[in-house]
Scaffold this motif. Sequence first.
Motif, short mmCIF file in Angstrom:
data_model
loop_
_atom_site.label_atom_id
_atom_site.label_comp_id
_atom_site.label_asym_id
_atom_site.label_seq_id
_atom_site.Cartn_x
_atom_site.Cartn_y
_atom_site.Cartn_z
N THR A 18 0.81 -1.20 0.00
CA THR A 18 0.00 0.00 0.00
C THR A 18 0.85 1.25 0.00
O THR A 18 0.66 2.16 -0.82
CB THR A 18 -0.94 0.00 1.22
N THR A 19 1.81 1.35 0.92
CA THR A 19 2.63 2.55 1.01
C THR A 19 3.56 2.68 -0.18
O THR A 19 3.83 3.79 -0.65
CB THR A 19 3.45 2.57 2.32
N ALA A 20 4.06 1.55 -0.68
CA ALA A 20 4.90 1.60 -1.89
C ALA A 20 4.09 2.13 -3.06
O ALA A 20 4.56 2.97 -3.84
CB ALA A 20 5.47 0.22 -2.20
N GLY A 21 2.85 1.67 -3.19
CA GLY A 21 2.01 2.12 -4.28
C GLY A 21 1.66 3.59 -4.20
O GLY A 21 1.55 4.28 -5.23
N MET A 22 1.48 4.10 -2.98
CA MET A 22 1.13 5.52 -2.82
C MET A 22 2.31 6.44 -3.09
O MET A 22 2.14 7.61 -3.40
CB MET A 22 0.58 5.77 -1.42
N SER A 23 3.54 5.92 -2.96
CA SER A 23 4.73 6.78 -3.09
C SER A 23 5.58 6.49 -4.31
O SER A 23 6.49 7.25 -4.60
CB SER A 23 5.59 6.65 -1.83
N LEU A 24 5.30 5.42 -5.05
CA LEU A 24 6.21 5.04 -6.13
C LEU A 24 6.22 6.03 -7.28
O LEU A 24 7.17 6.03 -8.08
CB LEU A 24 5.87 3.64 -6.64
N VAL A 25 5.19 6.86 -7.40
CA VAL A 25 5.14 7.80 -8.52
C VAL A 25 6.04 9.02 -8.32
O VAL A 25 6.20 9.81 -9.24
CB VAL A 25 3.69 8.29 -8.75
N VAL A 26 6.63 9.17 -7.14
CA VAL A 26 7.40 10.37 -6.83
C VAL A 26 8.48 10.66 -7.87
O VAL A 26 8.60 11.79 -8.35
CB VAL A 26 8.01 10.27 -5.41
N PRO A 27 9.30 9.67 -8.29
CA PRO A 27 10.40 10.01 -9.19
C PRO A 27 9.95 10.44 -10.59
O PRO A 27 10.65 11.22 -11.23
CB PRO A 27 11.22 8.71 -9.27
N PHE A 28 8.82 9.92 -11.08
CA PHE A 28 8.47 10.18 -12.47
C PHE A 28 7.13 10.89 -12.64
O PHE A 28 6.66 11.06 -13.78
CB PHE A 28 8.45 8.86 -13.27
N LEU A 29 6.52 11.34 -11.56
CA LEU A 29 5.23 12.01 -11.69
C LEU A 29 5.31 13.23 -12.61
O LEU A 29 4.44 13.40 -13.48
CB LEU A 29 4.71 12.41 -10.30
N PRO A 30 6.31 14.10 -12.48
CA PRO A 30 6.40 15.23 -13.43
C PRO A 30 6.53 14.78 -14.88
O PRO A 30 5.97 15.41 -15.79
CB PRO A 30 7.65 15.99 -12.96
N LEU A 31 7.27 13.68 -15.12
CA LEU A 31 7.43 13.18 -16.49
C LEU A 31 6.10 12.67 -17.03
O LEU A 31 5.77 12.89 -18.20
CB LEU A 31 8.47 12.04 -16.51
N TYR A 32 5.34 11.99 -16.19
CA TYR A 32 4.04 11.45 -16.61
C TYR A 32 3.08 12.59 -16.92
O TYR A 32 2.32 12.54 -17.90
CB TYR A 32 3.49 10.53 -15.53
N ILE A 33 3.10 13.62 -16.10
CA ILE A 33 2.25 14.78 -16.34
C ILE A 33 2.64 15.46 -17.65
O ILE A 33 1.78 15.93 -18.41
CB ILE A 33 2.34 15.77 -15.15
N GLY A 34 3.94 15.49 -17.94
CA GLY A 34 4.39 16.01 -19.23
C GLY A 34 3.86 15.19 -20.39
O GLY A 34 3.47 15.75 -21.43
N THR A 41 6.98 24.34 -17.49
CA THR A 41 7.68 23.82 -16.31
C THR A 41 6.96 24.17 -15.02
O THR A 41 6.77 23.32 -14.13
CB THR A 41 9.12 24.38 -16.26
N ALA A 42 6.54 25.42 -14.88
CA ALA A 42 5.83 25.84 -13.66
C ALA A 42 4.53 25.07 -13.50
O ALA A 42 4.17 24.65 -12.39
CB ALA A 42 5.58 27.35 -13.68
N ALA A 43 3.81 24.86 -14.60
CA ALA A 43 2.54 24.12 -14.53
C ALA A 43 2.78 22.66 -14.16
O ALA A 43 2.00 22.08 -13.39
CB ALA A 43 1.82 24.22 -15.88
N VAL A 44 3.85 22.07 -14.68
CA VAL A 44 4.18 20.68 -14.32
C VAL A 44 4.45 20.58 -12.83
O VAL A 44 3.97 19.65 -12.16
CB VAL A 44 5.40 20.19 -15.13
N GLU A 45 5.20 21.54 -12.29
CA GLU A 45 5.50 21.52 -10.85
C GLU A 45 4.23 21.67 -10.02
O GLU A 45 4.04 20.99 -9.00
CB GLU A 45 6.49 22.64 -10.52
N GLN A 46 3.34 22.56 -10.45
CA GLN A 46 2.10 22.78 -9.71
C GLN A 46 1.22 21.53 -9.74
O GLN A 46 0.70 21.10 -8.71
CB GLN A 46 1.35 23.97 -10.29
N TRP A 47 1.05 20.94 -10.91
CA TRP A 47 0.22 19.75 -11.03
C TRP A 47 0.83 18.57 -10.29
O TRP A 47 0.10 17.74 -9.73
CB TRP A 47 0.01 19.39 -12.50
N SER A 48 2.16 18.48 -10.26
CA SER A 48 2.82 17.40 -9.52
C SER A 48 2.49 17.50 -8.03
O SER A 48 2.20 16.49 -7.37
CB SER A 48 4.33 17.45 -9.73
#
Length: 411
Positions: A18-34, A41-48
Amino acid sequence: MAVWKRNLFVVWFGCFATTAGMSLVVPFLPLYIGELGVHNTAAVEQWSGVAFGATFLLAAIVAPVWGRMADTYGRKVMLLRASLGMAVIMTLMGFVQNVWELVGLRLLMGGVSGYISAAITLVATQAPKEKSGWAMGTLNTGTVGGSLLGPLFGGLLADALGLRHVFFVTGAFMFMAFVVTVLFVKESFVRPSAEELKNRPKLTRREVFARLSNPRTVWAMFVTTFMLQLAIMSINPIVTVYVQQLSPHSRHIALMAGAVVAAAGLANVLAAPTIGKLADKVGQQRVLVTCLAASAVVFVPQAFVQNAWELLVLRFVLGLFMAGLLPSVNSLVRRLVPDDIAGRMFGYNQSAQYLGNLCGPLLGGQLAAAFGISDVFFVTAALLFINAAWVWFNLGKQPLPQVPRLRHSHK
Protein backbone atom coordinates in the motif's frame (compact mmCIF):
# COMPACT_ATOMS: atom_id res chain seq x y z
CA MET A 1 2.03 -20.41 14.17
CA ALA A 2 -0.33 -18.34 16.31
CA VAL A 3 -3.21 -16.74 14.41
CA TRP A 4 -2.29 -13.22 15.49
CA LYS A 5 1.31 -13.68 14.33
CA ARG A 6 0.26 -15.05 10.93
CA ASN A 7 -2.11 -12.12 10.53
CA LEU A 8 0.76 -9.79 11.39
CA PHE A 9 2.98 -11.12 8.62
CA VAL A 10 0.16 -11.07 6.05
CA VAL A 11 -0.88 -7.47 6.74
CA TRP A 12 2.83 -6.50 6.87
CA PHE A 13 2.96 -7.38 3.18
CA GLY A 14 -0.26 -5.45 2.58
CA CYS A 15 1.08 -2.34 4.34
CA PHE A 16 4.28 -2.56 2.33
CA ALA A 17 2.37 -2.83 -0.96
CA THR A 18 0.00 0.00 0.00
CA THR A 19 2.63 2.55 1.01
CA ALA A 20 4.90 1.60 -1.89
CA GLY A 21 2.01 2.12 -4.28
CA MET A 22 1.13 5.52 -2.82
CA SER A 23 4.73 6.78 -3.09
CA LEU A 24 6.21 5.04 -6.13
CA VAL A 25 5.14 7.80 -8.52
CA VAL A 26 7.40 10.37 -6.83
CA PRO A 27 10.40 10.01 -9.19
CA PHE A 28 8.47 10.18 -12.47
CA LEU A 29 5.23 12.01 -11.69
CA PRO A 30 6.40 15.23 -13.43
CA LEU A 31 7.43 13.18 -16.49
CA TYR A 32 4.04 11.45 -16.61
CA ILE A 33 2.25 14.78 -16.34
CA GLY A 34 4.39 16.01 -19.23
CA GLU A 35 3.25 13.01 -21.29
CA LEU A 36 -0.35 13.99 -20.54
CA GLY A 37 0.06 17.32 -22.33
CA VAL A 38 1.35 19.73 -19.66
CA HIS A 39 4.63 21.18 -20.95
CA ASN A 40 5.14 24.46 -19.07
CA THR A 41 7.68 23.82 -16.31
CA ALA A 42 5.83 25.84 -13.66
CA ALA A 43 2.54 24.12 -14.53
CA VAL A 44 4.18 20.68 -14.32
CA GLU A 45 5.50 21.52 -10.85
CA GLN A 46 2.10 22.78 -9.71
CA TRP A 47 0.22 19.75 -11.03
CA SER A 48 2.82 17.40 -9.52
CA GLY A 49 2.24 18.92 -6.09
CA VAL A 50 -1.54 18.72 -6.48
CA ALA A 51 -1.50 15.13 -7.75
CA PHE A 52 0.86 13.92 -5.02
CA GLY A 53 -0.82 15.78 -2.16
CA ALA A 54 -4.37 14.88 -3.19
CA THR A 55 -3.97 11.25 -2.12
CA PHE A 56 -2.73 12.07 1.38
CA LEU A 57 -5.19 14.91 1.92
CA LEU A 58 -8.29 12.85 1.25
CA ALA A 59 -6.80 9.84 3.04
CA ALA A 60 -6.41 12.00 6.15
CA ILE A 61 -10.04 13.09 5.92
CA VAL A 62 -11.61 9.65 5.45
CA ALA A 63 -9.37 7.57 7.75
CA PRO A 64 -11.66 7.97 10.81
CA VAL A 65 -14.68 7.06 8.65
CA TRP A 66 -13.12 3.79 7.56
CA GLY A 67 -12.04 3.22 11.16
CA ARG A 68 -15.65 3.48 12.29
CA MET A 69 -16.66 1.03 9.56
CA ALA A 70 -13.97 -1.37 10.78
CA ASP A 71 -15.44 -1.23 14.29
CA THR A 72 -18.87 -2.06 12.86
CA TYR A 73 -18.17 -4.63 10.16
CA GLY A 74 -14.75 -6.01 11.06
CA ARG A 75 -11.15 -5.19 10.23
CA LYS A 76 -10.68 -7.87 7.55
CA VAL A 77 -13.51 -6.39 5.46
CA MET A 78 -11.75 -3.02 5.51
CA LEU A 79 -8.45 -4.64 4.53
CA LEU A 80 -10.13 -6.26 1.54
CA ARG A 81 -12.00 -3.10 0.53
CA ALA A 82 -8.86 -0.95 0.64
CA SER A 83 -6.49 -3.38 -1.11
CA LEU A 84 -8.90 -4.20 -3.94
CA GLY A 85 -9.97 -0.57 -4.39
CA MET A 86 -6.39 0.69 -4.56
CA ALA A 87 -5.40 -2.12 -6.96
CA VAL A 88 -8.18 -1.13 -9.39
CA ILE A 89 -7.48 2.61 -9.15
CA MET A 90 -3.71 2.16 -9.54
CA THR A 91 -4.30 0.12 -12.71
CA LEU A 92 -6.67 2.76 -14.11
CA MET A 93 -3.96 5.41 -13.70
CA GLY A 94 -2.07 3.70 -16.50
CA PHE A 95 -4.94 4.52 -18.91
CA VAL A 96 -5.51 8.23 -18.14
CA GLN A 97 -5.46 10.66 -21.08
CA ASN A 98 -5.14 14.01 -19.28
CA VAL A 99 -3.90 15.45 -16.00
CA TRP A 100 -7.43 15.98 -14.65
CA GLU A 101 -8.11 12.26 -14.82
CA LEU A 102 -4.81 11.55 -13.06
CA VAL A 103 -5.55 13.98 -10.21
CA GLY A 104 -9.08 12.60 -9.91
CA LEU A 105 -7.79 9.04 -9.57
CA ARG A 106 -5.09 10.11 -7.09
CA LEU A 107 -7.83 11.78 -5.04
CA LEU A 108 -10.02 8.67 -5.28
CA MET A 109 -7.08 6.52 -4.23
CA GLY A 110 -6.83 8.49 -1.00
CA GLY A 111 -10.57 8.07 -0.55
CA VAL A 112 -10.51 4.26 -0.72
CA SER A 113 -7.36 3.92 1.40
CA GLY A 114 -7.49 2.70 4.97
CA TYR A 115 -5.53 -0.53 4.78
CA ILE A 116 -2.86 0.62 7.22
CA SER A 117 -5.20 1.80 9.98
CA ALA A 118 -7.25 -1.41 9.66
CA ALA A 119 -4.06 -3.48 9.81
CA ILE A 120 -2.87 -1.62 12.91
CA THR A 121 -6.25 -2.09 14.59
CA LEU A 122 -6.31 -5.81 13.75
CA VAL A 123 -2.80 -6.46 15.06
CA ALA A 124 -3.18 -4.19 18.10
CA THR A 125 -6.38 -5.89 19.26
CA GLN A 126 -5.11 -9.43 18.63
CA ALA A 127 -1.48 -9.37 19.80
CA PRO A 128 -0.87 -10.36 23.43
CA LYS A 129 -0.07 -7.45 25.69
CA GLU A 130 3.48 -8.69 26.35
CA LYS A 131 4.15 -8.84 22.58
CA SER A 132 2.39 -5.64 21.47
CA GLY A 133 5.55 -3.52 21.20
CA TRP A 134 7.31 -6.08 19.03
CA ALA A 135 4.18 -6.57 16.90
CA MET A 136 3.70 -2.84 16.34
CA GLY A 137 7.40 -2.38 15.57
CA THR A 138 7.36 -5.21 13.04
CA LEU A 139 4.22 -3.89 11.34
CA ASN A 140 5.79 -0.42 11.18
CA THR A 141 8.70 -1.77 9.14
CA GLY A 142 6.24 -2.69 6.37
CA THR A 143 4.85 0.85 6.23
CA VAL A 144 8.26 2.55 6.40
CA GLY A 145 9.83 0.03 4.03
CA GLY A 146 7.11 0.65 1.44
CA SER A 147 7.52 4.43 1.57
CA LEU A 148 11.31 3.99 1.42
CA LEU A 149 11.48 1.52 -1.47
CA GLY A 150 8.40 2.71 -3.39
CA PRO A 151 10.14 5.63 -5.15
CA LEU A 152 13.14 3.40 -5.89
CA PHE A 153 10.96 0.68 -7.45
CA GLY A 154 9.01 3.34 -9.33
CA GLY A 155 12.14 4.80 -10.89
CA LEU A 156 13.55 1.41 -11.84
CA LEU A 157 10.26 0.20 -13.34
CA ALA A 158 9.78 3.43 -15.28
CA ASP A 159 13.21 3.04 -16.89
CA ALA A 160 12.69 -0.65 -17.64
CA LEU A 161 9.02 -0.78 -18.71
CA GLY A 162 7.83 2.74 -19.42
CA LEU A 163 5.75 5.08 -17.31
CA ARG A 164 2.30 3.61 -17.91
CA HIS A 165 3.39 0.04 -17.25
CA VAL A 166 4.52 1.01 -13.74
CA PHE A 167 0.87 1.47 -12.75
CA PHE A 168 -0.08 -1.94 -14.14
CA VAL A 169 2.71 -3.71 -12.25
CA THR A 170 1.87 -1.88 -9.03
CA GLY A 171 -1.83 -2.62 -9.42
CA ALA A 172 -0.98 -6.32 -9.72
CA PHE A 173 1.20 -6.05 -6.60
CA MET A 174 -1.68 -4.51 -4.64
CA PHE A 175 -4.03 -7.19 -5.94
CA MET A 176 -1.63 -9.78 -4.49
CA ALA A 177 -2.11 -8.06 -1.12
CA PHE A 178 -5.87 -8.49 -1.57
CA VAL A 179 -5.50 -12.20 -2.41
CA VAL A 180 -3.24 -13.07 0.54
CA THR A 181 -5.58 -11.13 2.86
CA VAL A 182 -8.57 -13.14 1.58
CA LEU A 183 -6.75 -16.43 2.02
CA PHE A 184 -4.76 -16.04 5.21
CA VAL A 185 -6.11 -13.31 7.52
CA LYS A 186 -8.37 -14.78 10.20
CA GLU A 187 -10.61 -12.64 12.40
CA SER A 188 -13.19 -13.80 14.91
CA PHE A 189 -15.29 -10.65 14.63
CA VAL A 190 -18.97 -10.88 15.54
CA ARG A 191 -20.86 -8.44 13.37
CA PRO A 192 -23.97 -6.84 14.83
CA SER A 193 -27.28 -7.80 13.28
CA ALA A 194 -29.31 -5.39 11.16
CA GLU A 195 -31.64 -4.84 14.12
CA GLU A 196 -28.72 -4.11 16.45
CA LEU A 197 -27.26 -1.65 13.96
CA LYS A 198 -30.60 0.08 13.65
CA ASN A 199 -30.97 0.46 17.41
CA ARG A 200 -27.33 1.26 18.11
CA PRO A 201 -26.87 4.93 19.04
CA LYS A 202 -24.71 6.87 16.58
CA LEU A 203 -22.00 8.42 18.70
CA THR A 204 -20.71 11.87 17.84
CA ARG A 205 -16.99 12.56 17.88
CA ARG A 206 -17.35 14.18 21.30
CA GLU A 207 -19.25 11.18 22.66
CA VAL A 208 -16.60 8.80 21.31
CA PHE A 209 -13.81 10.67 23.08
CA ALA A 210 -15.94 10.88 26.23
CA ARG A 211 -15.71 7.08 26.42
CA LEU A 212 -11.93 7.25 26.84
CA SER A 213 -10.51 6.96 30.33
CA ASN A 214 -7.65 9.31 29.46
CA PRO A 215 -8.53 11.41 26.38
CA ARG A 216 -5.72 13.90 26.97
CA THR A 217 -3.12 11.17 26.63
CA VAL A 218 -4.75 9.83 23.47
CA TRP A 219 -4.63 13.31 21.95
CA ALA A 220 -0.97 13.52 22.95
CA MET A 221 -0.38 10.33 20.95
CA PHE A 222 -2.06 11.81 17.88
CA VAL A 223 0.11 14.93 18.11
CA THR A 224 3.21 12.77 18.50
CA THR A 225 2.35 10.85 15.33
CA PHE A 226 1.88 14.13 13.47
CA MET A 227 5.18 15.48 14.79
CA LEU A 228 7.04 12.32 13.85
CA GLN A 229 5.96 12.56 10.21
CA LEU A 230 6.44 16.32 10.09
CA ALA A 231 9.99 15.97 11.41
CA ILE A 232 11.03 13.15 9.11
CA MET A 233 9.51 14.85 6.02
CA SER A 234 10.63 18.43 6.71
CA ILE A 235 13.98 17.97 4.96
CA ASN A 236 12.53 16.48 1.76
CA PRO A 237 12.01 19.73 -0.22
CA ILE A 238 15.48 21.04 0.61
CA VAL A 239 17.64 17.93 0.78
CA THR A 240 18.98 18.22 -2.78
CA VAL A 241 19.84 21.90 -2.30
CA TYR A 242 21.50 21.18 1.07
CA VAL A 243 23.56 18.29 -0.32
CA GLN A 244 24.64 20.49 -3.21
CA GLN A 245 25.79 23.15 -0.75
CA LEU A 246 27.71 20.58 1.30
CA SER A 247 29.30 18.84 -1.72
CA PRO A 248 29.38 21.43 -4.51
CA HIS A 249 31.90 19.50 -6.62
CA SER A 250 30.18 16.11 -6.46
CA ARG A 251 28.84 14.65 -9.71
CA HIS A 252 26.31 12.48 -7.86
CA ILE A 253 24.14 15.04 -6.09
CA ALA A 254 20.85 13.28 -6.83
CA LEU A 255 22.18 9.90 -5.68
CA MET A 256 23.56 11.32 -2.44
CA ALA A 257 20.35 13.24 -1.77
CA GLY A 258 18.35 10.05 -2.23
CA ALA A 259 20.69 8.21 0.15
CA VAL A 260 20.24 10.94 2.78
CA VAL A 261 16.44 10.65 2.55
CA ALA A 262 16.58 6.85 2.62
CA ALA A 263 19.01 6.63 5.56
CA ALA A 264 16.42 7.45 8.23
CA GLY A 265 13.90 5.03 6.75
CA LEU A 266 16.46 2.22 6.50
CA ALA A 267 17.49 2.69 10.14
CA ASN A 268 13.82 2.71 11.14
CA VAL A 269 13.19 -0.62 9.39
CA LEU A 270 16.25 -2.20 11.00
CA ALA A 271 15.59 -0.97 14.54
CA ALA A 272 11.80 -0.94 14.96
CA PRO A 273 11.25 -4.61 15.98
CA THR A 274 14.16 -4.53 18.44
CA ILE A 275 13.05 -1.27 20.05
CA GLY A 276 9.48 -2.57 20.15
CA LYS A 277 10.68 -5.64 22.05
CA LEU A 278 12.61 -3.36 24.43
CA ALA A 279 9.46 -1.30 25.00
CA ASP A 280 7.61 -4.48 26.00
CA LYS A 281 10.18 -4.92 28.78
CA VAL A 282 10.79 -1.39 30.05
CA GLY A 283 7.49 0.25 29.09
CA GLN A 284 6.27 2.17 26.03
CA GLN A 285 6.06 5.41 27.99
CA ARG A 286 9.75 5.45 28.81
CA VAL A 287 10.80 4.49 25.28
CA LEU A 288 8.50 7.09 23.69
CA VAL A 289 9.75 10.04 25.75
CA THR A 290 13.40 8.97 25.42
CA CYS A 291 13.18 8.55 21.65
CA LEU A 292 11.41 11.90 21.23
CA ALA A 293 14.07 13.74 23.21
CA ALA A 294 16.93 11.90 21.50
CA SER A 295 15.47 12.62 18.05
CA ALA A 296 15.31 16.32 18.91
CA VAL A 297 18.97 16.27 19.99
CA VAL A 298 20.08 14.55 16.76
CA PHE A 299 18.36 17.18 14.62
CA VAL A 300 20.53 20.01 15.95
CA PRO A 301 23.97 18.92 14.63
CA GLN A 302 22.46 18.38 11.16
CA ALA A 303 22.56 22.17 10.82
CA PHE A 304 26.35 22.22 11.35
CA VAL A 305 27.57 19.34 9.17
CA GLN A 306 30.49 20.02 6.82
CA ASN A 307 29.76 17.40 4.17
CA ALA A 308 26.98 15.16 2.89
CA TRP A 309 28.41 12.02 4.53
CA GLU A 310 28.08 13.56 7.99
CA LEU A 311 24.46 14.43 7.19
CA LEU A 312 23.80 10.87 6.02
CA VAL A 313 25.20 9.38 9.24
CA LEU A 314 23.13 11.73 11.40
CA ARG A 315 19.97 10.90 9.43
CA PHE A 316 20.65 7.21 10.00
CA VAL A 317 21.04 7.81 13.76
CA LEU A 318 17.83 9.84 13.70
CA GLY A 319 16.04 6.89 12.11
CA LEU A 320 17.21 4.59 14.90
CA PHE A 321 15.55 6.78 17.54
CA MET A 322 12.43 7.46 15.48
CA ALA A 323 11.94 3.71 15.14
CA GLY A 324 10.71 3.69 18.73
CA LEU A 325 8.05 6.36 18.25
CA LEU A 326 5.18 5.09 16.11
CA PRO A 327 5.15 1.52 17.55
CA SER A 328 5.11 2.96 21.09
CA VAL A 329 2.28 5.34 20.17
CA ASN A 330 0.20 2.51 18.70
CA SER A 331 0.84 0.28 21.71
CA LEU A 332 -0.20 3.04 24.11
CA VAL A 333 -3.34 3.82 22.10
CA ARG A 334 -4.20 0.13 22.24
CA ARG A 335 -3.99 0.19 26.04
CA LEU A 336 -6.17 3.28 26.37
CA VAL A 337 -8.94 2.59 23.85
CA PRO A 338 -11.85 0.11 24.13
CA ASP A 339 -11.94 -2.48 21.35
CA ASP A 340 -15.29 -1.34 19.95
CA ILE A 341 -13.92 2.13 19.06
CA ALA A 342 -10.31 1.08 18.38
CA GLY A 343 -10.74 1.36 14.61
CA ARG A 344 -11.91 4.95 14.91
CA MET A 345 -9.03 5.91 17.19
CA PHE A 346 -6.40 4.33 14.95
CA GLY A 347 -8.14 6.07 12.04
CA TYR A 348 -7.60 9.44 13.73
CA ASN A 349 -3.98 8.49 14.36
CA GLN A 350 -3.56 7.59 10.69
CA SER A 351 -5.04 10.98 9.76
CA ALA A 352 -2.40 12.64 11.91
CA GLN A 353 0.29 10.69 10.07
CA TYR A 354 -1.02 11.69 6.64
CA LEU A 355 -1.25 15.34 7.71
CA GLY A 356 2.37 15.14 8.85
CA ASN A 357 3.29 13.86 5.39
CA LEU A 358 1.64 16.95 3.90
CA CYS A 359 2.77 19.58 6.40
CA GLY A 360 6.39 18.41 6.81
CA PRO A 361 7.57 19.33 3.30
CA LEU A 362 5.50 22.54 3.43
CA LEU A 363 7.12 23.61 6.72
CA GLY A 364 10.63 22.71 5.57
CA GLY A 365 10.30 24.51 2.25
CA GLN A 366 8.85 27.69 3.76
CA LEU A 367 11.39 27.86 6.59
CA ALA A 368 14.31 27.33 4.22
CA ALA A 369 13.03 30.01 1.85
CA ALA A 370 12.39 32.55 4.63
CA PHE A 371 15.28 31.96 7.04
CA GLY A 372 17.75 29.44 5.63
CA ILE A 373 18.22 25.69 5.68
CA SER A 374 19.78 25.55 9.15
CA ASP A 375 16.62 26.91 10.72
CA VAL A 376 14.65 23.92 9.41
CA PHE A 377 16.65 21.67 11.75
CA PHE A 378 16.47 24.07 14.70
CA VAL A 379 12.69 24.55 14.46
CA THR A 380 12.07 20.83 14.01
CA ALA A 381 14.26 20.04 17.02
CA ALA A 382 12.39 22.60 19.12
CA LEU A 383 9.02 21.15 18.13
CA LEU A 384 10.18 17.64 19.06
CA PHE A 385 11.47 18.88 22.44
CA ILE A 386 8.11 20.54 23.14
CA ASN A 387 6.32 17.36 22.12
CA ALA A 388 8.57 15.25 24.39
CA ALA A 389 7.79 17.54 27.33
CA TRP A 390 4.05 17.44 26.63
CA VAL A 391 4.04 13.65 26.41
CA TRP A 392 6.05 13.42 29.64
CA PHE A 393 3.59 15.60 31.53
CA ASN A 394 0.61 13.70 30.09
CA LEU A 395 2.00 10.23 30.74
CA GLY A 396 4.06 10.90 33.85
CA LYS A 397 5.57 7.97 35.74
CA GLN A 398 2.31 6.43 36.83
CA PRO A 399 1.02 3.29 35.10
CA LEU A 400 -1.72 4.01 32.61
CA PRO A 401 -5.20 2.66 33.28
CA GLN A 402 -6.21 -0.42 31.28
CA VAL A 403 -9.56 -0.51 29.50
CA PRO A 404 -11.60 -3.72 29.34
CA ARG A 405 -10.80 -5.75 26.23
CA LEU A 406 -12.48 -8.41 24.22
CA ARG A 407 -10.87 -11.80 24.36
CA HIS A 408 -8.90 -12.93 21.32
CA SER A 409 -7.34 -16.27 20.59
CA HIS A 410 -3.55 -16.08 20.43
CA LYS A 411 -3.03 -19.66 19.50
